[in-house]
Design a protein around this motif. Structure first.
Motif, mmCIF file in Angstrom:
data_model
loop_
_atom_site.group_PDB
_atom_site.id
_atom_site.type_symbol
_atom_site.label_atom_id
_atom_site.label_comp_id
_atom_site.label_asym_id
_atom_site.label_seq_id
_atom_site.Cartn_x
_atom_site.Cartn_y
_atom_site.Cartn_z
ATOM 1 N N ILE A 176 0.844 -1.191 0.000
ATOM 2 C CA ILE A 176 0.000 0.000 0.000
ATOM 3 C C ILE A 176 0.888 1.253 0.000
ATOM 4 O O ILE A 176 2.076 1.172 0.293
ATOM 5 C CB ILE A 176 -1.000 0.056 1.185
ATOM 6 C CG1 ILE A 176 -0.313 -0.257 2.496
ATOM 7 C CG2 ILE A 176 -2.150 -0.888 0.946
ATOM 8 C CD1 ILE A 176 -1.264 -0.264 3.672
ATOM 9 N N GLU A 177 0.264 2.354 -0.295
ATOM 10 C CA GLU A 177 1.029 3.584 -0.506
ATOM 11 C C GLU A 177 0.781 4.537 0.666
ATOM 12 O O GLU A 177 -0.342 4.633 1.178
ATOM 13 C CB GLU A 177 0.598 4.177 -1.852
ATOM 14 C CG GLU A 177 1.493 5.261 -2.385
ATOM 15 C CD GLU A 177 1.173 6.585 -1.750
ATOM 16 O OE1 GLU A 177 2.120 7.357 -1.532
ATOM 17 O OE2 GLU A 177 -0.019 6.835 -1.443
ATOM 18 N N GLU A 197 0.610 7.848 1.222
ATOM 19 C CA GLU A 197 -0.331 8.967 1.263
ATOM 20 C C GLU A 197 -1.754 8.477 1.512
ATOM 21 O O GLU A 197 -2.521 9.077 2.273
ATOM 22 C CB GLU A 197 -0.278 9.774 -0.035
ATOM 23 C CG GLU A 197 -1.021 11.089 0.102
ATOM 24 C CD GLU A 197 -1.552 11.620 -1.205
ATOM 25 O OE1 GLU A 197 -0.884 12.448 -1.808
ATOM 26 O OE2 GLU A 197 -2.650 11.186 -1.611
ATOM 27 N N SER A 198 -2.100 7.354 0.876
ATOM 28 C CA SER A 198 -3.428 6.767 1.106
ATOM 29 C C SER A 198 -3.603 6.394 2.567
ATOM 30 O O SER A 198 -4.673 6.597 3.148
ATOM 31 C CB SER A 198 -3.594 5.504 0.260
ATOM 32 O OG SER A 198 -3.768 5.843 -1.075
ATOM 33 N N LEU A 245 -4.267 9.564 4.562
ATOM 34 C CA LEU A 245 -5.609 10.095 4.333
ATOM 35 C C LEU A 245 -6.663 9.238 5.028
ATOM 36 O O LEU A 245 -7.623 9.754 5.599
ATOM 37 C CB LEU A 245 -5.904 10.164 2.831
ATOM 38 C CG LEU A 245 -5.087 11.166 2.019
ATOM 39 C CD1 LEU A 245 -5.394 11.013 0.535
ATOM 40 C CD2 LEU A 245 -5.380 12.595 2.458
ATOM 41 N N MET A 246 -6.462 7.922 4.986
ATOM 42 C CA MET A 246 -7.464 7.050 5.596
ATOM 43 C C MET A 246 -7.364 7.068 7.123
ATOM 44 O O MET A 246 -8.373 7.013 7.809
ATOM 45 C CB MET A 246 -7.354 5.643 5.048
ATOM 46 C CG MET A 246 -8.693 4.933 5.079
ATOM 47 S SD MET A 246 -8.718 3.427 4.134
ATOM 48 C CE MET A 246 -9.179 4.000 2.510
ATOM 49 N N MET A 290 -9.210 9.912 8.334
ATOM 50 C CA MET A 290 -10.658 9.683 8.384
ATOM 51 C C MET A 290 -11.071 9.083 9.726
ATOM 52 O O MET A 290 -12.232 9.187 10.122
ATOM 53 C CB MET A 290 -11.087 8.784 7.220
ATOM 54 C CG MET A 290 -11.116 9.537 5.889
ATOM 55 S SD MET A 290 -10.951 8.516 4.399
ATOM 56 C CE MET A 290 -12.088 7.206 4.734
ATOM 57 N N CYS A 325 4.419 10.143 -3.220
ATOM 58 C CA CYS A 325 3.233 10.958 -3.441
ATOM 59 C C CYS A 325 3.152 12.107 -2.446
ATOM 60 O O CYS A 325 2.514 13.101 -2.694
ATOM 61 C CB CYS A 325 1.986 10.106 -3.347
ATOM 62 S SG CYS A 325 1.792 9.091 -4.812
ATOM 63 N N SER A 326 3.823 11.931 -1.310
ATOM 64 C CA SER A 326 3.796 13.002 -0.328
ATOM 65 C C SER A 326 4.919 13.994 -0.573
ATOM 66 O O SER A 326 4.855 15.132 -0.150
ATOM 67 C CB SER A 326 3.926 12.432 1.084
ATOM 68 O OG SER A 326 5.205 11.881 1.264
ATOM 69 N N GLY A 357 5.452 2.738 0.966
ATOM 70 C CA GLY A 357 4.507 2.411 2.043
ATOM 71 C C GLY A 357 4.960 2.902 3.398
ATOM 72 O O GLY A 357 4.632 2.310 4.420
ATOM 73 N N ARG A 395 -8.184 -2.470 4.421
ATOM 74 C CA ARG A 395 -9.027 -1.841 3.418
ATOM 75 C C ARG A 395 -8.199 -1.427 2.194
ATOM 76 O O ARG A 395 -8.622 -1.617 1.057
ATOM 77 C CB ARG A 395 -9.694 -0.603 4.033
ATOM 78 C CG ARG A 395 -11.029 -0.323 3.408
ATOM 79 C CD ARG A 395 -11.780 0.689 4.207
ATOM 80 N NE ARG A 395 -12.381 1.647 3.289
ATOM 81 C CZ ARG A 395 -12.938 2.780 3.683
ATOM 82 N NH1 ARG A 395 -12.936 3.107 4.957
ATOM 83 N NH2 ARG A 395 -13.475 3.590 2.798
ATOM 84 N N LEU A 396 -7.032 -0.868 2.444
ATOM 85 C CA LEU A 396 -6.194 -0.433 1.322
ATOM 86 C C LEU A 396 -5.606 -1.630 0.580
ATOM 87 O O LEU A 396 -5.444 -1.591 -0.634
ATOM 88 C CB LEU A 396 -5.089 0.502 1.817
ATOM 89 C CG LEU A 396 -5.579 1.898 2.217
ATOM 90 C CD1 LEU A 396 -4.479 2.672 2.921
ATOM 91 C CD2 LEU A 396 -6.068 2.681 1.006
ATOM 92 N N ALA A 456 -7.088 -4.500 0.301
ATOM 93 C CA ALA A 456 -8.191 -5.086 -0.480
ATOM 94 C C ALA A 456 -8.354 -4.339 -1.797
ATOM 95 O O ALA A 456 -8.827 -4.867 -2.796
ATOM 96 C CB ALA A 456 -9.489 -5.024 0.319
ATOM 97 N N MET A 457 -7.927 -3.086 -1.796
ATOM 98 C CA MET A 457 -8.040 -2.228 -2.974
ATOM 99 C C MET A 457 -6.824 -2.386 -3.886
ATOM 100 O O MET A 457 -6.837 -1.944 -5.023
ATOM 101 C CB MET A 457 -8.092 -0.779 -2.468
ATOM 102 C CG MET A 457 -9.081 0.114 -3.157
ATOM 103 S SD MET A 457 -8.849 1.806 -2.565
ATOM 104 C CE MET A 457 -10.009 1.851 -1.229
ATOM 105 N N SER A 458 -5.767 -2.980 -3.359
ATOM 106 C CA SER A 458 -4.472 -2.961 -4.052
ATOM 107 C C SER A 458 -4.267 -4.170 -4.949
ATOM 108 O O SER A 458 -4.325 -5.310 -4.482
ATOM 109 C CB SER A 458 -3.348 -2.902 -3.012
ATOM 110 O OG SER A 458 -2.110 -3.198 -3.607
#
Lengths: 390, 144
Positions: free
Chosen positions: A304-305, A307-308, A311-312, A315, A326-327, A349, A377-378, A380-382
């Motif tokens: 996973i990355e 910045e994500s 951000l998460m 949240m 990315c940062s 990561g 969650r990330l 699962a998206m990756s």
């Protein structure tokens, strides 16, 4: 989401209530210009001299070796940039530093390079440690300044400062350390450690932003970066940031009084956090396992990355940090993660929690509850994660 | 700073997941650059009836994937091919300049999946997509 857990104390700290309390009167009651002759001015001057004693005491310096300024970046620019240019005609144009310094140092060195200086940046090992042997080899007769950060802001590794300072002195150069991350968090004695110049910043130890100081050893002359009035013993012009300096002094006093106890408490919290985070599969600690800042818990989480992640986590009300590409706004992850030899795909990561005075057991519990959910969650998206679970 | 729309698509990504029996799959980006997008298509009678994505990357990478899939879902192949990165950026109410390449990647990911679909159907994608698909993994996705 409102903030639940602030875990970015390496970025900045909240001003403590006691510090704020100490500062208040210097905005609207004792607001005199410290250079003025009447009592309002004298009061201000006395307050500054008290702060100077407080700051000096924290690092084992004499009060007249402390020069207040705007913070760490200004201190680095002065102690390295101004000093190297000043001694260049006599000493030479070679400066040594490391690949993991803060940009305040690295960009000061870039500016020196443009002026014809030669800069040697020492490598670090996988933990981020600078090798004293490597410094011994790099130092030359024309080396004027060696600058090695006391502790790294990203991975928390504490450098062997006393040893490096000793080698520097034997090599006939001057030793500077950017100790912005370390002052007030680990014990520092500039005399015992043989440090010639040091940068510190108030907002990293529960003081206000925009105020800092440099320690310059007695007998060592460094011309001012800011020219103007005769403030700070003609070493740094400009009407003093009175309330800020009072705040810095108070912050130093508080930090010094509770240092060992606080270090122990924060280290214990940190260790529990590290242990918990490392239970997440394909996660590694970055930086030295033990020789590191009390509050620093930095990791790389695979697939996973960063910045994500940030951000998460936000949240869920968790404030943390990353050195992912990315940062940084470029294609490369942070220079520190590259310097410790991490491949790009791992460094992307990166995740850093930095605990501090206001961190609690509940904070650690909350991070350890939410982080695995965020990672799941990330992942699962990756599409990359699919390769891991195959 | 991300727009509210970007944050919404990051927090609640649309069409995230996989289509096991997809008619076309496209993957663009690489680990070194830090973003990879994978698009799965289900196509019936020339229409994209279903689309899913999986993305490794930053907030903008996730949000552009989500928005791009939403913009082409239910569209014909020809309409989907008209999707450009600037349409994605506009739909997201803007992206920071350093993140524009994510939208380019999203555009390319969709194209790449369509190329895969064409190839599986035995159709030459070149006249339809405008390229053979050999550029799908090209390093040029950072053009801005």
């Amino acid at each position: 989401m409102t903030l639940k857990v602030y875990a970015d104390n390496a970025a900045t700290t909240r001003v403590s209530d006691e510090v704020l309390e100490a500062m208040y009167p210097y905005f609207s009651i004792h607001y005199g210009n410290p250079s003025s002759l009447y009592s309002l001015g004298r009061e201000a001057k006395i307050a500054i001299e008290k702060a100077r004693e407080q700051a000096a005491a924290l690092i084992g310096a004499e009060p007249n070796e402390i020069i207040f300024n705007s913070g760490g970046s200004e201190a680095d620019n002065t102690c390295i940039g101004v000093y190297a240019r000043f001694v260049a005609p006599k000493k030479g144009k070679h400066v040594i530093s490391t690949k993991i310094e803060h940009h305040a140092v690295l960009h000061t060195l870039d500016a020196l390079k443009k002026d014809g200086f030669e800069v040697t940046l020492l490598d670090v090992d996988e933990y981020g440690l600078v090798s004293p042997e490597a410094l011994k080899k790099a130092i030359r007769s024309d080396t004027s300044v060696v600058s090695v950060m006391f502790a790294n802001n990203e991975i928390g590794t504490i450098e062997p400062i006393a040893e490096l300072a000793k080698i520097t002195r034997e090599g006939g150069a001057v030793f500077h350390t950017d100790a912005v991350q370390a002052v007030g968090h680990v014990a520092i004695d500039v005399k015992e450690m043989g440090i010639d110049m040091l940068s510190l910043s108030a907002h990293k130890l529960y003081g206000p932003k925009g105020t800092g100081a440099m320690y310059i050893r007695r007998g060592l002359y460094c011309p001012p970066l800011i020219h103007g009035g005769g403030q700070e013993n003609k070493r740094r012009a400009g009407t003093e940031n009175l309330a800020g300096i009072v705040g810095l002094g108070k912050a130093c006093e508080i930090a010094g009084a509770g240092l060992e106890k606080e270090k122990e408490r924060v280290t214990a919290l940190r260790n529990r956090l590290v242990e918990g985070v490392l239970k997440i599969p394909y996660t590694r600690l970055t930086g030295h396992p033990t020789q590191r800042l009390p509050g620093n818990a930095s990791f790389c989480i695979e697939a996973i990355e960063g910045e994500s992640l940030i951000l998460m986590l936000d949240m869920f009300g968790i404030a943390a940090s990353t050195g992912s590409a990315c940062s940084t706004g470029s294609l490369d992850p942070s220079h520190v993660l590259m310097a410790i030899g991490l491949p790009h795909e791992i460094a992307h990561g990166s995740l850093r929690f930095t605990l501090g005075h206001y961190s609690t057991d509940e904070d650690v519990d909350y991070i350890l509850e939410k982080l695995p959910q965020v990672v799941d969650r990330l992942r699962a998206m990756s599409p990359v994660w699919d390769d891991y679970i195959k | 700073m991300y727009s509210e729309k970007v944050m919404d698509h990051f927090a609640n990504p649309r069409n995230m997941g996989e289509i096991p029996d997809a008619d076309g799959v496209g993957v663009v980006g690489n680990m070194k650059c830090g973003d990879i997008m994978k698009i799965f298509l289900k196509i019936e009678d020339n229409i994209i009836v279903d689309i899913k994505f999986k993305t490794y990357g930053c907030g903008a990478a996730v949000a552009t994937s989500s928005m791009a899939t939403e913009l082409v879902k239910g569209k014909s192949i020809e309409e989907a091919l008209k999707l450009t990165n600037s349409v994605v950026v506009e739909a997201l109410e803007g992206l920071p300049s350093a993140k524009i390449h994510c939208s380019v990647l999203a555009e390319e990911a969709i194209k790449s999946a369509l190329i895969d679909y064409c190839k599986r159907q035995g159709i030459d994608p070149t006249p339809i997509v405008g390229c053979s698909g050999d550029c799908a993994n090209c390093e040029n996705h950072n053009r801005e």
